[in-house]
Design a protein around this motif. Structure first.
Motif, PDB file in Angstrom:
ATOM      1  N   LYS A 155      -7.234   9.186  14.744  1.00 48.30           N
ATOM      2  CA  LYS A 155      -8.451   8.350  14.718  1.00 48.30           C
ATOM      3  C   LYS A 155      -9.647   7.524  15.245  1.00 48.30           C
ATOM      4  O   LYS A 155     -10.019   7.096  15.826  1.00 48.30           O
ATOM      5  CB  LYS A 155      -8.048   8.392  12.840  1.00 48.30           C
ATOM      6  N   LYS A 156      -8.010   6.723  15.444  1.00 48.77           N
ATOM      7  CA  LYS A 156      -8.676   5.827  16.495  1.00 48.77           C
ATOM      8  C   LYS A 156      -8.659   5.880  17.957  1.00 48.77           C
ATOM      9  O   LYS A 156      -9.739   5.468  18.672  1.00 48.77           O
ATOM     10  CB  LYS A 156      -7.190   4.229  16.353  1.00 48.77           C
ATOM     11  N   LYS A 189      -6.947   2.627   1.460  1.00 43.51           N
ATOM     12  CA  LYS A 189      -7.851   1.134   2.589  1.00 43.51           C
ATOM     13  C   LYS A 189      -7.663   2.416   3.479  1.00 43.51           C
ATOM     14  O   LYS A 189      -8.891   3.291   4.467  1.00 43.51           O
ATOM     15  CB  LYS A 189      -7.710   0.263   3.064  1.00 43.51           C
ATOM     16  N   LEU A 190      -6.606   2.591   4.503  1.00 45.17           N
ATOM     17  CA  LEU A 190      -6.258   3.591   5.832  1.00 45.17           C
ATOM     18  C   LEU A 190      -6.662   5.385   5.170  1.00 45.17           C
ATOM     19  O   LEU A 190      -7.426   6.249   5.936  1.00 45.17           O
ATOM     20  CB  LEU A 190      -4.585   3.718   6.412  1.00 45.17           C
ATOM     21  N   ASP A 210     -10.826   9.757   6.607  1.00 50.96           N
ATOM     22  CA  ASP A 210     -11.418  10.401   5.725  1.00 50.96           C
ATOM     23  C   ASP A 210     -11.912  10.399   4.460  1.00 50.96           C
ATOM     24  O   ASP A 210     -11.660  10.587   3.416  1.00 50.96           O
ATOM     25  CB  ASP A 210     -10.318  12.024   5.982  1.00 50.96           C
ATOM     26  N   ALA A 211     -13.542   9.894   4.789  1.00 51.63           N
ATOM     27  CA  ALA A 211     -13.436   9.550   3.565  1.00 51.63           C
ATOM     28  C   ALA A 211     -14.336  10.625   2.997  1.00 51.63           C
ATOM     29  O   ALA A 211     -14.221  10.281   1.309  1.00 51.63           O
ATOM     30  CB  ALA A 211     -14.972   8.516   4.107  1.00 51.63           C
ATOM     31  N   TYR A 240      -8.736   6.350   2.868  1.00 56.48           N
ATOM     32  CA  TYR A 240     -10.441   6.513   3.310  1.00 56.48           C
ATOM     33  C   TYR A 240     -11.389   6.586   4.910  1.00 56.48           C
ATOM     34  O   TYR A 240     -11.995   6.476   4.883  1.00 56.48           O
ATOM     35  CB  TYR A 240     -11.005   5.321   2.584  1.00 56.48           C
ATOM     36  N   TRP A 241     -10.340   5.368   5.607  1.00 62.33           N
ATOM     37  CA  TRP A 241     -11.179   5.538   6.758  1.00 62.33           C
ATOM     38  C   TRP A 241     -10.881   6.682   7.512  1.00 62.33           C
ATOM     39  O   TRP A 241     -11.709   6.935   8.257  1.00 62.33           O
ATOM     40  CB  TRP A 241     -10.481   3.897   7.368  1.00 62.33           C
ATOM     41  N   GLU A 243     -12.859  -3.095  10.369  1.00 60.00           N
ATOM     42  CA  GLU A 243     -13.488  -1.641   9.931  1.00 60.00           C
ATOM     43  C   GLU A 243     -12.707  -1.444   9.069  1.00 60.00           C
ATOM     44  O   GLU A 243     -13.957  -1.002   7.362  1.00 60.00           O
ATOM     45  CB  GLU A 243     -13.762  -0.418  10.934  1.00 60.00           C
ATOM     46  N   THR A 244     -11.625  -1.805   8.490  1.00 54.02           N
ATOM     47  CA  THR A 244     -10.368  -1.152   7.355  1.00 54.02           C
ATOM     48  C   THR A 244     -10.510  -2.194   6.574  1.00 54.02           C
ATOM     49  O   THR A 244     -10.353  -2.403   5.238  1.00 54.02           O
ATOM     50  CB  THR A 244      -9.870  -0.437   8.052  1.00 54.02           C
ATOM     51  N   MET A 281     -10.419  -2.025  14.582  1.00 54.07           N
ATOM     52  CA  MET A 281      -9.307  -1.397  13.177  1.00 54.07           C
ATOM     53  C   MET A 281      -9.904  -1.843  12.250  1.00 54.07           C
ATOM     54  O   MET A 281      -9.249  -1.830  11.305  1.00 54.07           O
ATOM     55  CB  MET A 281      -8.507  -0.471  13.849  1.00 54.07           C
TER      56      MET A 281
END
Length: 89
Positions: free
Chosen positions: A23-24, A61-62, A67-68, A64-65, A37-38, A34
């Motif tokens: 994702k990064k 948190k991660l 794949d919300a 959700y970040w 944002e997270t 990151m």
């Protein structure tokens, strides 16, 4: 009444770290971006990418970040989130 077998749930830190790194790279972000944002510190993100297991708050948190949309799709709606003690969803 027949009891169903309860299967243990596990966490694969290696798979999670690979997905986090993917994702990064997909978003072409650096660690500072990151973190902003997270809400997870750069050092914690780095440790997780190296294979450490995150605590539950960090994991949520991660996830959700990462794949919300999927996070919402699999039953985490605002009411359920509130009942589970999750905030910001």
């Amino acid at each position: 009444m027949e009891q169903k077998e309860i299967k243990p749930i596990g966490f694969d830190a290696k798979k999670f770290s690979v997905r986090l790194l993917e994702k990064k790279l997909q978003l072409e972000m650096n660690m500072r971006d990151m973190e902003k944002e997270t809400g997870v510190s750069k050092s914690t993100i780095s440790k997780i990418i190296q294979g450490s297991k995150p605590d539950i708050d960090t994991l949520i948190k991660l996830l959700y970040w990462i794949d919300a949309d999927s996070f919402r799709q699999y039953g985490i709606n605002p009411y359920v989130a509130n009942e589970l003690g999750l905030t910001g969803i």
